[in-house]
Write a protein that holds these residues in place. Structure first.
Motif, PDB file in Angstrom:
ATOM      1  N   SER A 236       0.840  -1.199   0.000  1.00 48.10           N
ATOM      2  CA  SER A 236       0.000   0.000   0.000  1.00 48.10           C
ATOM      3  C   SER A 236       0.873   1.246   0.000  1.00 48.10           C
ATOM      4  CB  SER A 236      -0.892   0.017   1.247  1.00 48.10           C
ATOM      5  OG  SER A 236      -1.687  -1.137   1.329  1.00 48.10           O
ATOM      6  N   LYS A 265      -6.842   4.202  -5.701  1.00 47.02           N
ATOM      7  CA  LYS A 265      -7.864   4.083  -4.655  1.00 47.02           C
ATOM      8  C   LYS A 265      -9.245   3.859  -5.245  1.00 47.02           C
ATOM      9  CE  LYS A 265      -7.994   6.718  -0.862  1.00 47.02           C
ATOM     10  NZ  LYS A 265      -8.237   7.900   0.026  1.00 47.02           N
ATOM     11  N   GLU A 284      -3.843   5.204  -1.354  1.00 39.17           N
ATOM     12  CA  GLU A 284      -3.989   5.931  -2.613  1.00 39.17           C
ATOM     13  C   GLU A 284      -3.646   5.037  -3.805  1.00 39.17           C
ATOM     14  OE1 GLU A 284      -5.252   8.951  -3.128  1.00 39.17           O
ATOM     15  OE2 GLU A 284      -5.679   9.023  -0.976  1.00 39.17           O
TER      16      GLU A 284
END
Length: 495
Positions: A236, A265, A284
């Motif tokens: 991530s 995202k 994101e």
């Protein structure tokens, strides 16, 4: 929404061609009633449609050749069609033409575990090759997201890739030989099951030619051993720029993962409720990085990738602990397209390729375009080889939204070219990207494309109006200036 060349066909002409085809085709193999031909009016790009005049369903290569000879003699255009999963309008019919479907040529002719090859007909589904080879611990590497439905003939036409193409190559790297039929109905073999073939390397010209040079009747593909082990890292990032730079850093470290995919995202939040893959919906961007090989190789490569991801700013890292978890991580990426239907009435899937080092720049550019066109975009792509698949979300029932989506997509492709990339990676040009061909290629380059097409199909009957734009189209598109109407090859047909 309809295609630029939508229109009615001539009933008399239809009757003549049906009679000519029925003279040698089995009963039920020539479709001409609207209720039978309607399913063939488009491929996966459903925004462009044209009801076919006739659909021919040959069952063997002799019938394929006979259809081509007949249409050539009668001057009838032919559009080849596989499973219809293409996303660029390449299999959309043309008015007063015949759609030639290879769906019934669906046999695996020979599988040789010692030579590690399979000889298959064009209607064999991509995944069926791996299923047949599984007993020998072999598989066919190219794995487009539509692999449960798409056929090897279509894969050859589009030079399809997939999640694992970074390490194992595209279709062109995994096809050894193609048997095809020309527009005159003559059989030609390109490539060889040996390491090399005599003469010009026309196999690499034919793969990816989108049905414009001939129709495939047989393909020899390369099989590879199934890895002992495969594991996936899910990383991530709190910023898409960091995620994009991490991709470049992995490759720069000399690591070639089996798969290296990225989702933003919007994509993660779109997919997670659909498949529950365990994605970090607050990130994101997420990266999926796969390593395969023997256990020692995988352990070492996973460790190296984790180090690179951590130094690149990953906020969380998870590594699959077993095969079920690995498949779960991939399930989200594989189901990104159908998941889009949960959050938007319609979506427009783009396909462009850029240098890996420009990933972050292009993602930020797409973000600005979202505001410009008032449309959302979910980004899912083969990050390892820079093949982008932005999903532009829109509602066709809202006036003007599809047109804005088209302009949005066109600007994405122009940005890809601007940063040193191309307008397509694996979906092909078809009808969808024919205008942006004018952006990427010069007039001399376009003339070269025309000359190659002319060498295979002088009468321009195979998949006409696709891929190669006319000079007039480029002039109208504003991307190429035609001086005094001059053409380098005035004797050649213009598409």
């Amino acid at each position: 929404m309809s295609s630029p060349n939508a229109g009615s066909f001539d009933a008399k002409r239809q009757h003549e061609v049906v009679a000519a085809l029925n003279a040698f085709m089995p009963q039920g193999s020539v479709l001409f009633n609207e209720e039978d031909t309607r399913p063939y009016e488009c491929d996966g790009l459903a925004a462009y449609r044209q009801l076919p005049m006739i659909v021919a369903l040959p069952s063997n290569e002799a019938q394929v050749a006979a259809v081509l000879r007949t249409c050539h003699e009668m001057g009838v255009p032919i559009v080849p069609r596989g499973a219809g999963t293409g996303l660029s309008g390449g299999a959309m019919p043309v008015a007063n033409g015949v759609v030639l479907s290879t769906a019934r040529l669906n046999k695996i002719i020979k599988l040789d575990p010692f030579a590690r090859t399979a000889v298959v007909q064009p209607g064999v589904r991509n995944i069926a090759i791996s299923e047949a080879a599984a007993a020998h611990k072999l598989y066919y590497a190219p794995d487009p997201s539509s692999q449960i439905a798409c056929t090897i003939g279509g894969n050859v036409a589009e030079n399809s890739g997939g999640v694992h193409c970074l390490k194992y190559g595209l279709t062109v790297h995994n096809v050894m030989r193609v048997r095809m039929v020309t527009i005159e109905g003559e059989f030609v073999e390109l490539g060889s099951e040996a390491l090399d073939a005599p003469g010009l390397d026309l196999l690499s010209v034919f793969v990816g030619s989108e049905g414009m040079l001939g129709i495939v009747t047989e393909v020899t593909v390369r099989l590879i051993p199934k890895p002992q082990l495969a594991r996936v890292i899910m990383a991530s990032f709190d910023d898409v720029v960091k995620g994009g730079n991490a991709v470049a850093s992995i490759i720069a470290a000399g690591i070639i993962p089996a798969g290296l995919e990225m989702m933003d995202k919007t994509s993660s939040r779109m997919v997670e409720p659909f498949v529950r893959a365990g994605y970090d919906i607050e990130a994101e961007a997420i990266l999926l990085c796969e390593s395969d090989g023997n256990p020692e190789e995988v352990e070492e490569e996973i460790s190296r990738m984790v180090d690179v991801l951590q130094s690149s700013g990953a906020t969380a890292i998870a590594v699959s602990g077993n095969e079920a978890e690995r498949l779960k991580f991939w399930s989200g990426r594989k189901n990104a397209f159908p998941a889009a239907g949960r959050i938007s009435p319609d979506y427009y899937c783009m396909d462009g390729t850029i240098p890996r080092k420009r990933l972050a720049e292009v993602l930020l550019g797409i973000e600005k375009m979202e505001a410009k066109y008032g449309l959302r975009c979910a980004n899912v792509f083969h990050a390892g080889d820079g093949n982008l698949h932005p999903l532009i979300l829109f509602d066709a029932n809202q006036e003007g939204e599809f047109h804005r989506a088209e302009l949005f997509g066109e600007e994405i492709l122009e940005l890809c070219v601007e940063v040193g990339g191309t307008i397509t990676g694996e979906h092909g040009v078809g009808l969808e990207k024919i205008n942006t061909m004018c952006v990427q290629f010069s007039r001399p380059e376009m003339d070269a494309f025309v000359a190659v097409k002319h060498a295979f199909d002088p009468s321009s009957l195979l998949n006409p109006t696709k891929v190669i734009p006319t000079l007039q189209r480029c002039a109208e598109h504003g991307k190429m200036h035609v001086k005094h109407g001059q053409m380098k090859f005035p004797d050649l047909p213009r598409f």
